[in-house]
Design an enzyme around this catalytic site. Sequence first.
Site, PDB file in Angstrom:
ATOM      1  N   LYS A 134      26.716  -3.552  -3.022  1.00 32.79           N
ATOM      2  CA  LYS A 134      28.178  -3.447  -3.121  1.00 32.79           C
ATOM      3  C   LYS A 134      28.770  -2.894  -1.829  1.00 32.79           C
ATOM      4  O   LYS A 134      29.971  -2.655  -1.737  1.00 32.79           O
ATOM      5  CB  LYS A 134      28.554  -2.507  -4.277  1.00 32.79           C
ATOM      6  CG  LYS A 134      28.027  -2.936  -5.626  1.00 32.79           C
ATOM      7  CD  LYS A 134      28.435  -1.902  -6.687  1.00 32.79           C
ATOM      8  CE  LYS A 134      27.737  -2.156  -8.001  1.00 32.79           C
ATOM      9  NZ  LYS A 134      27.890  -1.029  -8.925  1.00 32.79           N
ATOM     10  N   ARG A 154       0.796  -1.226   0.000  1.00 33.45           N
ATOM     11  CA  ARG A 154       0.000   0.000   0.000  1.00 33.45           C
ATOM     12  C   ARG A 154       0.827   1.274   0.000  1.00 33.45           C
ATOM     13  O   ARG A 154       0.584   2.192  -0.783  1.00 33.45           O
ATOM     14  CB  ARG A 154      -0.944   0.038   1.220  1.00 33.45           C
ATOM     15  CG  ARG A 154      -2.235  -0.710   1.005  1.00 33.45           C
ATOM     16  CD  ARG A 154      -2.704  -1.316   2.298  1.00 33.45           C
ATOM     17  NE  ARG A 154      -1.831  -2.420   2.616  1.00 33.45           N
ATOM     18  CZ  ARG A 154      -2.048  -3.685   2.242  1.00 33.45           C
ATOM     19  NH1 ARG A 154      -3.138  -3.985   1.605  1.00 33.45           N
ATOM     20  NH2 ARG A 154      -1.180  -4.644   2.523  1.00 33.45           N
ATOM     21  N   THR A 155       1.799   1.357   0.894  1.00 30.87           N
ATOM     22  CA  THR A 155       2.520   2.632   1.031  1.00 30.87           C
ATOM     23  C   THR A 155       3.255   2.959  -0.265  1.00 30.87           C
ATOM     24  O   THR A 155       3.132   4.062  -0.805  1.00 30.87           O
ATOM     25  CB  THR A 155       3.498   2.569   2.226  1.00 30.87           C
ATOM     26  OG1 THR A 155       2.760   2.180   3.377  1.00 30.87           O
ATOM     27  CG2 THR A 155       4.150   3.918   2.473  1.00 30.87           C
ATOM     28  N   HIS A 213       5.560   5.870  11.463  1.00 29.90           N
ATOM     29  CA  HIS A 213       5.015   5.745  10.103  1.00 29.90           C
ATOM     30  C   HIS A 213       4.039   6.914   9.884  1.00 29.90           C
ATOM     31  O   HIS A 213       2.835   6.726   9.836  1.00 29.90           O
ATOM     32  CB  HIS A 213       4.304   4.402   9.981  1.00 29.90           C
ATOM     33  CG  HIS A 213       3.954   3.976   8.587  1.00 29.90           C
ATOM     34  ND1 HIS A 213       4.009   4.811   7.496  1.00 29.90           N
ATOM     35  CD2 HIS A 213       3.523   2.773   8.106  1.00 29.90           C
ATOM     36  CE1 HIS A 213       3.637   4.153   6.412  1.00 29.90           C
ATOM     37  NE2 HIS A 213       3.340   2.913   6.763  1.00 29.90           N
ATOM     38  N   ARG A 215      11.485   3.802   2.991  1.00 31.34           N
ATOM     39  CA  ARG A 215      11.146   2.838   4.060  1.00 31.34           C
ATOM     40  C   ARG A 215      12.392   2.029   4.370  1.00 31.34           C
ATOM     41  O   ARG A 215      13.066   1.557   3.457  1.00 31.34           O
ATOM     42  CB  ARG A 215      10.011   1.921   3.612  1.00 31.34           C
ATOM     43  CG  ARG A 215       9.816   0.753   4.575  1.00 31.34           C
ATOM     44  CD  ARG A 215       8.558  -0.013   4.285  1.00 31.34           C
ATOM     45  NE  ARG A 215       7.375   0.745   4.650  1.00 31.34           N
ATOM     46  CZ  ARG A 215       6.143   0.234   4.626  1.00 31.34           C
ATOM     47  NH1 ARG A 215       5.945  -1.011   4.246  1.00 31.34           N
ATOM     48  NH2 ARG A 215       5.116   0.965   4.967  1.00 31.34           N
TER      49      ARG A 215
HETATM   50  C1  NCD Z   1       2.015  -1.119   7.948  1.00 30.32           C
HETATM   51  C2  NCD Z   1       3.524  -0.963   8.038  1.00 30.32           C
HETATM   52  O1  NCD Z   1       4.230  -1.207   7.068  1.00 30.32           O
HETATM   53  O2  NCD Z   1       3.958  -0.562   9.099  1.00 30.32           O
HETATM   54  N1  NCD Z   1       1.530  -1.266   6.648  1.00 30.32           N
HETATM   55  C3  NCD Z   1       1.264  -0.129   5.921  1.00 30.32           C
HETATM   56  O3  NCD Z   1       2.131   0.677   5.676  1.00 30.32           O
HETATM   57  N2  NCD Z   1       0.003   0.058   5.538  1.00 30.32           N
HETATM   58  C4  NCD Z   1       1.471  -2.111   8.899  1.00 30.32           C
HETATM   59  C5  NCD Z   1       2.036  -3.491   8.912  1.00 30.32           C
HETATM   60  O4  NCD Z   1       2.898  -3.858   8.107  1.00 30.32           O
HETATM   61  O5  NCD Z   1       1.590  -4.261   9.765  1.00 30.32           O
END
Ligand code: NCD
Length: 355
Positions: free
Chosen positions: A83, A54-55, A132, A104
């Site tokens: 590397k 999703r993100t 997040h 991320r």
């Molecule tokens: C979450 C995350 O990556 O922290 N997912 C997201 O970004 N929607 C929640 C999760 O992975 O449990």
Amino acid sequence: MKKHNHLIDLGDYPVEIWNRIVTSAQLIMKNPHVYKGACTGKIMATLFYEPSTRTQMSFQSAMLRLGGGIIGFDNPETSSISKGENLGDTTKTISGYSDLVVMRHYLEGAAKAAALTADCPIVNAGDGGHLHPTQTLTDLLTLIEEKGRLSNLKIGICGDLKNGRTVHSLVRAVSQYEDNSFVFISSPELQMPDYIARTVDYRKTHTIEEAIPDLDVLYMTRIQRERFPKDSEGKKEYERQKNIYSLNADKLKVAKQDLIIMHPLPRVDEIAVEVDSDPRAVYFRQANYGMYVRMALILTILNDDIDMKPQSLSGEATAECPNLKCVTNYEESLKRSFAEGKCEYCEEKIDKYTQ
Ligand code: NCD
């Protein structure tokens, strides 16, 4: 040095900016075609060192819908990281190719570390089990759309509160609005960390059944398997934790008719599939709101002069951060820094003798 609109923790921006982003997302949802060319000529990089559906895709879709372009990776093994390149060199280089970097990482404080040297705004799309913030913007939009308000809410948060970065950012943000309170529903091993809990109004319980009748919002989360130790003890502990909470139609019988059930997704088995058809389940709409809120965020970051906290280090450090998941323990080039009793990257409390 040029000031960039980095978003590492939602607290970096004033609350008025959060509100403005949510309102702007609502406008975009109503008239998406108006924003078609709003980012023509701009490039966003998505650097995903950890899995995401999703993100990552909602950010990419958001930028494409605004007319911008996207570059990036979702498997660091295909970049020069394989590397041996360090985080700072990778992000600094890519920040020179992009107008915005969405990142991320599995280490706590990684986005902050990147922001210290980047030549464009860095957005934290999740740093290990820490924060997040863009999921929280999604959650604020969901609350406005589905409950009509951001205040006077009793919010139950259930699952892995220790390692779940979404709920850390959420609790911090929602506590900035009036008359909200929390019920933290978790096992004793996976409780909300003190650096989040200490500033908010909450009570704790171990069962969904006990908490559910009073709630306006029930926010479910999965047990974060990837944050458990990789050894056999860690695997056993995950097996012990994974089935403790499961929301089903039966448990919902005593809940309010206007409760909403949220989940950042992905779900494993903490919500039975039968709940999906309950009108109170909003988690798939929540995922969709994420795209609109990220369109609004991209526009804000690229166009607005935000009165925000600078991403700098104010402290000093002579010792290592005791948090083994802190980025400073992996990236040798980073200057360690402790201020106000905590690590400035991952917020781990620091013993005063360590400083
Ligand atoms: C979450 C995350 O990556 O922290 N997912 C997201 O970004 N929607 C929640 C999760 O992975 O449990």
